[in-house]
Scaffold this motif. Structure first.
Motif, PDB file in Angstrom:
ATOM      1  N   UNK A  36      -8.962   5.609   7.841  1.00  0.00           N
ATOM      2  CA  UNK A  36      -7.972   5.344   6.798  1.00  0.00           C
ATOM      3  C   UNK A  36      -7.919   3.859   6.455  1.00  0.00           C
ATOM      4  N   UNK A  37      -7.641   3.573   5.183  1.00  0.00           N
ATOM      5  CA  UNK A  37      -7.393   2.198   4.735  1.00  0.00           C
ATOM      6  C   UNK A  37      -5.890   2.090   4.511  1.00  0.00           C
ATOM      7  N   UNK A  38      -5.171   1.620   5.546  1.00  0.00           N
ATOM      8  CA  UNK A  38      -3.711   1.676   5.507  1.00  0.00           C
ATOM      9  C   UNK A  38      -3.110   0.468   6.196  1.00  0.00           C
ATOM     10  N   UNK A  39      -2.008  -0.015   5.634  1.00  0.00           N
ATOM     11  CA  UNK A  39      -1.236  -1.076   6.281  1.00  0.00           C
ATOM     12  C   UNK A  39       0.232  -0.680   6.304  1.00  0.00           C
ATOM     13  N   UNK A  40       0.898  -1.058   7.392  1.00  0.00           N
ATOM     14  CA  UNK A  40       2.344  -0.894   7.497  1.00  0.00           C
ATOM     15  C   UNK A  40       2.944  -2.255   7.207  1.00  0.00           C
ATOM     16  N   UNK A  41       3.785  -2.296   6.180  1.00  0.00           N
ATOM     17  CA  UNK A  41       4.284  -3.594   5.731  1.00  0.00           C
ATOM     18  C   UNK A  41       5.796  -3.580   5.605  1.00  0.00           C
ATOM     19  N   UNK A  42       6.428  -4.539   6.266  1.00  0.00           N
ATOM     20  CA  UNK A  42       7.879  -4.638   6.219  1.00  0.00           C
ATOM     21  C   UNK A  42       8.299  -5.205   4.874  1.00  0.00           C
ATOM     22  N   UNK A  43       9.288  -4.544   4.258  1.00  0.00           N
ATOM     23  CA  UNK A  43       9.806  -5.007   2.964  1.00  0.00           C
ATOM     24  C   UNK A  43      11.160  -5.677   3.122  1.00  0.00           C
ATOM     25  N   UNK A  44      11.545  -5.992   4.364  1.00  0.00           N
ATOM     26  CA  UNK A  44      12.842  -6.620   4.587  1.00  0.00           C
ATOM     27  C   UNK A  44      12.937  -7.926   3.814  1.00  0.00           C
ATOM     28  N   UNK A  45      14.160  -8.236   3.379  1.00  0.00           N
ATOM     29  CA  UNK A  45      14.354  -9.429   2.545  1.00  0.00           C
ATOM     30  C   UNK A  45      13.899 -10.701   3.233  1.00  0.00           C
ATOM     31  N   UNK A  46      14.080 -10.741   4.555  1.00  0.00           N
ATOM     32  CA  UNK A  46      13.748 -11.990   5.255  1.00  0.00           C
ATOM     33  C   UNK A  46      12.264 -12.182   5.484  1.00  0.00           C
ATOM     34  N   UNK A  47      11.416 -11.310   4.897  1.00  0.00           N
ATOM     35  CA  UNK A  47       9.962 -11.497   5.018  1.00  0.00           C
ATOM     36  C   UNK A  47       9.366 -12.069   3.736  1.00  0.00           C
ATOM     37  N   UNK A  48      10.217 -12.487   2.819  1.00  0.00           N
ATOM     38  CA  UNK A  48       9.752 -13.136   1.581  1.00  0.00           C
ATOM     39  C   UNK A  48       8.720 -12.302   0.832  1.00  0.00           C
ATOM     40  N   UNK A  50       7.359  -9.305   1.864  1.00  0.00           N
ATOM     41  CA  UNK A  50       6.622  -8.335   2.660  1.00  0.00           C
ATOM     42  C   UNK A  50       5.712  -8.982   3.684  1.00  0.00           C
ATOM     43  N   UNK A  51       5.641  -8.370   4.851  1.00  0.00           N
ATOM     44  CA  UNK A  51       4.851  -8.900   5.960  1.00  0.00           C
ATOM     45  C   UNK A  51       4.139  -7.748   6.656  1.00  0.00           C
ATOM     46  N   UNK A  52       2.841  -7.897   6.912  1.00  0.00           N
ATOM     47  CA  UNK A  52       2.060  -6.837   7.554  1.00  0.00           C
ATOM     48  C   UNK A  52       2.453  -6.726   9.021  1.00  0.00           C
ATOM     49  N   UNK A  53       2.898  -5.531   9.433  1.00  0.00           N
ATOM     50  CA  UNK A  53       3.223  -5.273  10.830  1.00  0.00           C
ATOM     51  C   UNK A  53       2.032  -4.669  11.570  1.00  0.00           C
ATOM     52  N   UNK A  54       1.229  -3.886  10.857  1.00  0.00           N
ATOM     53  CA  UNK A  54       0.062  -3.250  11.474  1.00  0.00           C
ATOM     54  C   UNK A  54      -0.912  -2.838  10.389  1.00  0.00           C
ATOM     55  N   UNK A  55      -2.173  -2.816  10.728  1.00  0.00           N
ATOM     56  CA  UNK A  55      -3.185  -2.357   9.777  1.00  0.00           C
ATOM     57  C   UNK A  55      -4.190  -1.490  10.519  1.00  0.00           C
ATOM     58  N   UNK A  56      -4.768  -0.543   9.807  1.00  0.00           N
ATOM     59  CA  UNK A  56      -5.756   0.337  10.415  1.00  0.00           C
ATOM     60  C   UNK A  56      -7.019  -0.457  10.748  1.00  0.00           C
ATOM     61  N   UNK A  68       1.013  -9.921  10.507  1.00  0.00           N
ATOM     62  CA  UNK A  68       1.839 -11.024   9.982  1.00  0.00           C
ATOM     63  C   UNK A  68       1.260 -11.672   8.728  1.00  0.00           C
ATOM     64  N   UNK A  69       0.233 -11.072   8.137  1.00  0.00           N
ATOM     65  CA  UNK A  69      -0.244 -11.547   6.834  1.00  0.00           C
ATOM     66  C   UNK A  69       0.805 -11.220   5.785  1.00  0.00           C
ATOM     67  N   UNK A  70       1.031 -12.130   4.838  1.00  0.00           N
ATOM     68  CA  UNK A  70       1.987 -11.892   3.767  1.00  0.00           C
ATOM     69  C   UNK A  70       1.433 -10.873   2.775  1.00  0.00           C
ATOM     70  N   UNK A  71       2.328 -10.109   2.182  1.00  0.00           N
ATOM     71  CA  UNK A  71       1.908  -9.090   1.225  1.00  0.00           C
ATOM     72  C   UNK A  71       1.116  -9.706   0.077  1.00  0.00           C
ATOM     73  N   UNK A  72       1.538 -10.889  -0.346  1.00  0.00           N
ATOM     74  CA  UNK A  72       0.871 -11.532  -1.474  1.00  0.00           C
ATOM     75  C   UNK A  72      -0.564 -11.945  -1.150  1.00  0.00           C
ATOM     76  N   UNK A  73      -0.903 -12.031   0.137  1.00  0.00           N
ATOM     77  CA  UNK A  73      -2.245 -12.456   0.538  1.00  0.00           C
ATOM     78  C   UNK A  73      -3.194 -11.285   0.812  1.00  0.00           C
ATOM     79  N   UNK A  74      -2.673 -10.062   0.728  1.00  0.00           N
ATOM     80  CA  UNK A  74      -3.505  -8.889   0.991  1.00  0.00           C
ATOM     81  C   UNK A  74      -4.499  -8.695  -0.155  1.00  0.00           C
TER      82      UNK A  74
END
Length: 435
Positions: A36-48, A50-56, A68-74
């Motif tokens: 799978x090509x999948x990432x679990x990403x936190x959307x909490x406000x304090x992650x600016x 979105x922040x990657x918590x885990x990736x396949x 911990x990669x930022x969503x904008x950098x994915x």
């Protein structure tokens, strides 16, 4: 001949569920966790954003996505599935995994190391397992049996480190098993010199952080072999007890037994929070301090404890030169929310210098059994009893109906964060406990 030849040996496994969060989400969608090509990403406000918590594994390998990669950098890729975390689901899956482990070891020989890692000491059960799986059973064969059992029942892939003790099993897991096609690694005292000593990136070895690695480098220790050959007395003189621990680590020595693992008595209770934005308004900051203080007080009452030391730490925003403060104050033994919050507010008023705030932490220590609050000469006894009744009533209502069943109006205004955090587990979305 190694000086460790007479060290006690046990049959220990450290087992890791590979890319656990991402694997759970892949399984819930009927996908192979390894494909799978999948990432679990936190959307909490304090992650600016979105922040990657885990990736396949495949997302890591093909797209270079890291935790911990930022969503904008994915990297943009149409194949990539992005999902929010569901902590309750992962906890439920973790329980299922460990229930399978309990088929191979007694409860006392199983230690949950983290949400995706467990320690199994099969020393006591190994002869029994041989009667089931054959007298030619070995530790690698047993590891393979456990891997297949979990894969067939839950769909998860396991990585297994095998060693003569818990530390060696952990080293085998991190430094070998994760790189083997079988996802199994086996270490013994005899193989430590060839497998551990050549490592020259010390911070990659379990329990050695970057700061400790730099300290060792300054001492002329650049490989684990150097550490093993170092003077243990000089290590202890330079690093204290930590020096002795590191010397033992370099030789793979660990005399702890899983069934006797020590559960330290809790000496303090703490809560902390990264704020959803920078706070500069004193009313808003004190409101969050109140919320956290009341949560800590509630935990004290649940454990039938009282505190005599209240601590407050305030971390400033990245743009501030003044980075904040930590302070504490002694108080009469209590677990009343009002008194603890008053102490926290007093600390804030004494030390706050007007900077923008992004982190708040509250801790209470010097705990004792709750035998009733000491009466304050300046507070009527009936008023003190009334406050205790109010606290107990709020605790009961929230226990029965949830944290948001009773909320102070100030939590709905003036920067309150409690309502936004209802349902979070470990600071992330709890989600559904089922796939």
């Amino acid at each position: 001949m190694l000086p460790t030849q007479d060290e006690p040996r046990r049959q220990v496994m450290m087992i890791d569920s590979k890319s656990f969060y991402a694997s759970c989400e892949s399984i819930a969608r009927g996908l192979n966790p390894l494909q799978a090509m999948l990432v679990v990403i936190s959307q909490a406000e304090n992650t600016n954003g979105g922040l990657v918590l885990a990736s396949s594994p495949k997302a890591k390998q093909e797209l270079g996505i890291t935790n911990v990669m930022r969503k904008r950098d994915i990297p943009k890729d149409d194949r990539l599935i992005m999902v929010e975390p569901r902590m309750n689901y992962y906890i439920a899956m973790n329980k299922k995994v460990n229930d399978i482990f309990r088929e191979f070891v007694a409860e006392e020989d199983l230690q949950l190391y983290s949400i995706d890692e467990s320690l199994l000491d099969v020393t006591s059960s190994f002869e029994y397992l041989k009667s089931i799986y054959g007298h030619d059973l070995t530790m690698p064969k047993l590891a393979r049996i456990i891997q297949l059992e979990v894969k067939q029942k839950l769909g998860l892939y396991l990585t297994v480190g095998i060693g003569d003790n818990p530390t060696m099993a952990k080293l085998a897991l991190d430094l070998e098993a994760k790189h083997n096609h079988s996802l199994i690694g086996e270490w013994h005292y005899e193989t430590v010199p060839q497998k551990l000593w050549p490592i020259n990136e010390l911070s990659k070895v379990w329990s050695i952080g970057k700061r400790t690695a730099k300290t060792l480098n300054r001492m002329g220790i650049v490989t684990m072999g150097d550490l093993a050959r170092a003077n243990p007395y000089q290590l202890q003189e330079k690093l204290g007890v930590r020096g002795s621990d590191l010397f033992a680590l370099a030789w793979g020595v660990d005399r702890s037994i899983v069934s006797e693992h020590y559960r330290p008595q809790e000496t303090n209770i703490s809560n902390s929070q990264v704020l959803p934005r920078d706070y500069g308004n004193e009313l808003e900051i004190k409101n969050v301090i109140r919320e956290i203080g009341e949560q800590v007080a509630s935990r004290l009452r649940k454990q039938h404890k009282a505190t005599q030391v209240v601590s407050l730490s305030v971390g400033a925003a990245l743009t501030e030169e003044n980075k904040g403060f930590s302070a504490q104050v002694k108080i009469e033994p209590t677990n009343q929310s009002k008194l603890i919050v008053q102490a926290l507010w007093s600390l804030f008023d004494q030390h706050y210098e007007g900077q923008m705030i992004r982190h708040i932490g509250v801790s209470v220590g010097k705990l004792s059994e709750d035998v009733g609050s000491q009466l304050d000469l300046f507070v009527p006894a009936d008023q003190d009893a009334k406050q205790q009744t109010i606290d107990a009533t709020i605790d009961d209502i929230r226990k029965k109906y949830g944290l948001d069943a009773i909320v102070k109006s100030s939590s709905k205004i003036a920067g309150g964060t409690m309502l936004d955090r209802v349902g979070l587990v470990g600071g992330h979305n709890g989600g559904n406990a089922y796939g």
